[in-house]
Design a protein around this motif. Sequence first.
Motif, PDB file in Angstrom:
ATOM      1  N   ALA A   1      39.651 -60.999  51.081  1.00 34.60           N
ATOM      2  CA  ALA A   1      39.835 -60.670  52.506  1.00 34.60           C
ATOM      3  C   ALA A   1      40.945 -59.632  52.594  1.00 34.60           C
ATOM      4  O   ALA A   1      41.950 -59.710  51.881  1.00 34.60           O
ATOM      5  N   ARG A   2      40.778 -58.675  53.480  1.00 37.68           N
ATOM      6  CA  ARG A   2      41.765 -57.613  53.634  1.00 37.68           C
ATOM      7  C   ARG A   2      41.800 -57.196  55.094  1.00 37.68           C
ATOM      8  O   ARG A   2      40.775 -57.081  55.752  1.00 37.68           O
ATOM      9  N   SER A   3      42.996 -56.965  55.576  1.00 36.44           N
ATOM     10  CA  SER A   3      43.178 -56.576  56.976  1.00 36.44           C
ATOM     11  C   SER A   3      44.035 -55.314  57.030  1.00 36.44           C
ATOM     12  O   SER A   3      44.996 -55.164  56.259  1.00 36.44           O
TER      13      SER A   3
ATOM     14  N   ASN B   1      45.664 -52.145  59.842  1.00 35.08           N
ATOM     15  CA  ASN B   1      45.935 -51.683  61.207  1.00 35.08           C
ATOM     16  C   ASN B   1      46.349 -50.218  61.118  1.00 35.08           C
ATOM     17  O   ASN B   1      47.351 -49.886  60.463  1.00 35.08           O
TER      18      ASN B   1
ATOM     19  N   LYS C   1      41.844 -51.457  64.149  1.00 34.53           N
ATOM     20  CA  LYS C   1      42.101 -52.660  63.375  1.00 34.53           C
ATOM     21  C   LYS C   1      40.820 -53.045  62.632  1.00 34.53           C
ATOM     22  O   LYS C   1      39.762 -53.133  63.251  1.00 34.53           O
ATOM     23  N   THR C   2      40.988 -53.200  61.336  1.00 32.99           N
ATOM     24  CA  THR C   2      39.817 -53.502  60.507  1.00 32.99           C
ATOM     25  C   THR C   2      40.114 -54.710  59.618  1.00 32.99           C
ATOM     26  O   THR C   2      41.206 -54.829  59.039  1.00 32.99           O
ATOM     27  N   GLN C   3      39.159 -55.580  59.512  1.00 33.26           N
ATOM     28  CA  GLN C   3      39.223 -56.730  58.607  1.00 33.26           C
ATOM     29  C   GLN C   3      37.975 -56.697  57.719  1.00 33.26           C
ATOM     30  O   GLN C   3      36.861 -56.665  58.226  1.00 33.26           O
ATOM     31  N   ASN C   4      38.203 -56.683  56.403  1.00 37.02           N
ATOM     32  CA  ASN C   4      37.097 -56.667  55.445  1.00 37.02           C
ATOM     33  C   ASN C   4      37.056 -57.994  54.699  1.00 37.02           C
ATOM     34  O   ASN C   4      38.105 -58.520  54.278  1.00 37.02           O
TER      35      ASN C   4
ATOM     36  N   TYR D   1      32.631 -57.180  57.738  1.00 39.98           N
ATOM     37  CA  TYR D   1      33.816 -56.522  58.294  1.00 39.98           C
ATOM     38  C   TYR D   1      33.845 -56.756  59.799  1.00 39.98           C
ATOM     39  O   TYR D   1      32.837 -57.047  60.442  1.00 39.98           O
TER      40      TYR D   1
END
Length: 526
Positions: A76-78, A80, A99-102, A125
């Motif tokens: 998991a990776r976040s 901004n 803002k992105t969350q993978n 994502y």
Amino acid sequence: MRIKAIIPIIALALALTLPGTAQEVKGTLSMSLEECIVKALRDNLGVAIQVLGPQISAEGVNVAQEKFIPTLSLSARSSNTENASYSYIDSQSESTVDKTQNFTFLNASQALPTGGTFSLDFTGYKTTTTRIGNTINPRYGTTLRFNFNQPLLKNFGPKIARREILIAKNNLGVSEENLRNTLMTTVYNVESAYWNLVYSIENLDVRRQSLQLAKDLLEKNQRSVEVGTLAPMEVLSARAEVATREADLIQAETQIQSSEDQLKLLLNITEAEDRAYEALVPKDKPTYVAKAVALEEALAAAIANRPDLEISRIGLESDKLNLTYAKNQVLPEVNLSTSYSAPGIDGTRLIYDLSPIDPDAQVIERIPGGFSGAIKQSFKFTYPNWNLGLTMSLPLSNIFSRASLAQSRLNLRQAMLELESQKADVYLEVKNAVRSVEANYKRILAYTTARELAEQKLAAEEEKRRVGMSTNYMVLSYQRDLANARISELNAIISYNVSLALLEKSMGTNLKTKNINLSDYAPGLD
């Protein structure tokens, strides 16, 4: 004065009554040959070292087999990201924020027996932005992907894919045979040391008997000199013979200590055990039973059972495998790759009153969405994607230089020649062992006859001396002959037992004849 004289006596008496001051009475450690072998295989340091070899190699097999255990990973990776806005179309404020969350929900990879790999990826994502004009915000996306890669020439095939496992199993076999060889050698060494100790003890008894005969003759001569029936010179020769035989006795006692130390070393006798016992005494006595051994049968048994030959055979199999691998590595690289994927996208839909890119547009309705919608699209393969590719690579080194292949061929040839050389050495060793057994048995018969005749000759010579028809010199000479005949007979019997042990070791059957199983000393092996 009397008090001063009594004080040392009282002190000595008190010292003797104190605990631990009295001299400990040591016994003897009496062991049979079988008991010695069992203890040696259990406690010998050389055996203990070799027992670890198969265990280490077994773990090596497990490590090699881990190649075919699937690998799983999650991540998991976040992030901004904020940037200045240079256009009113981008944002209504001075900056834009993304803002992105993978997510990697599942990444699984599996090596295949054919040399290829198969992998499964399920990723997703979530993005949120302050930019204007987006009709889906936040946006959720997922992708379900299947990947398959298969070499078609180089690195293709089960034998190539499982090469590390096969080599590791061969190494395990070598470790097991090394352990078996150590057990066989230890058994033979214990038998040899045991019978050498028996010989040393029996040799001491013979020397004592010989010394006692010389002392008896000296005593008779002294009485004869006293009564005047014998010249004093005869006493001198008898005394000289007694001194010589006492020296032989000392040498025999030293030989016992050396033989005992050798056996104790093989048995790994601890210091506590060594202090507790005065001597190690064998229970078994030397005996002999005729044993007929056919050379061809002994040779066939050796070829089938010898650990060193089995180690060479295993090494030959490894060299063959290495040659197969080397041949494969000079082939061109032709790889087939294919993938099949299904993306999915969903999120909160924004309905504007005006055009979405109009700065004055306002959101009048929000239709919620999330990961569930994207996941449904991926698993239903709503938007299928696929690709198929074939790549080929031909390194120039495979064309102009094949050193590894030539080296593997030479190694295989060398291993084959070494195996044949070992077989020739085994044939000679077994042949000598069979010949030694036969010769030592014949020696026993000959020396037994010689000992019986020496006893008769000594008895006759003593009778002749008693009636004055012989001299001390002749009697002493016959006593020496008898002692030598007894020692030669004993030596032949011990040599026969040792040669039998050597024959069994040469044939690789001494563990089997003594019902010794490899699994008893290395659990998990047989």
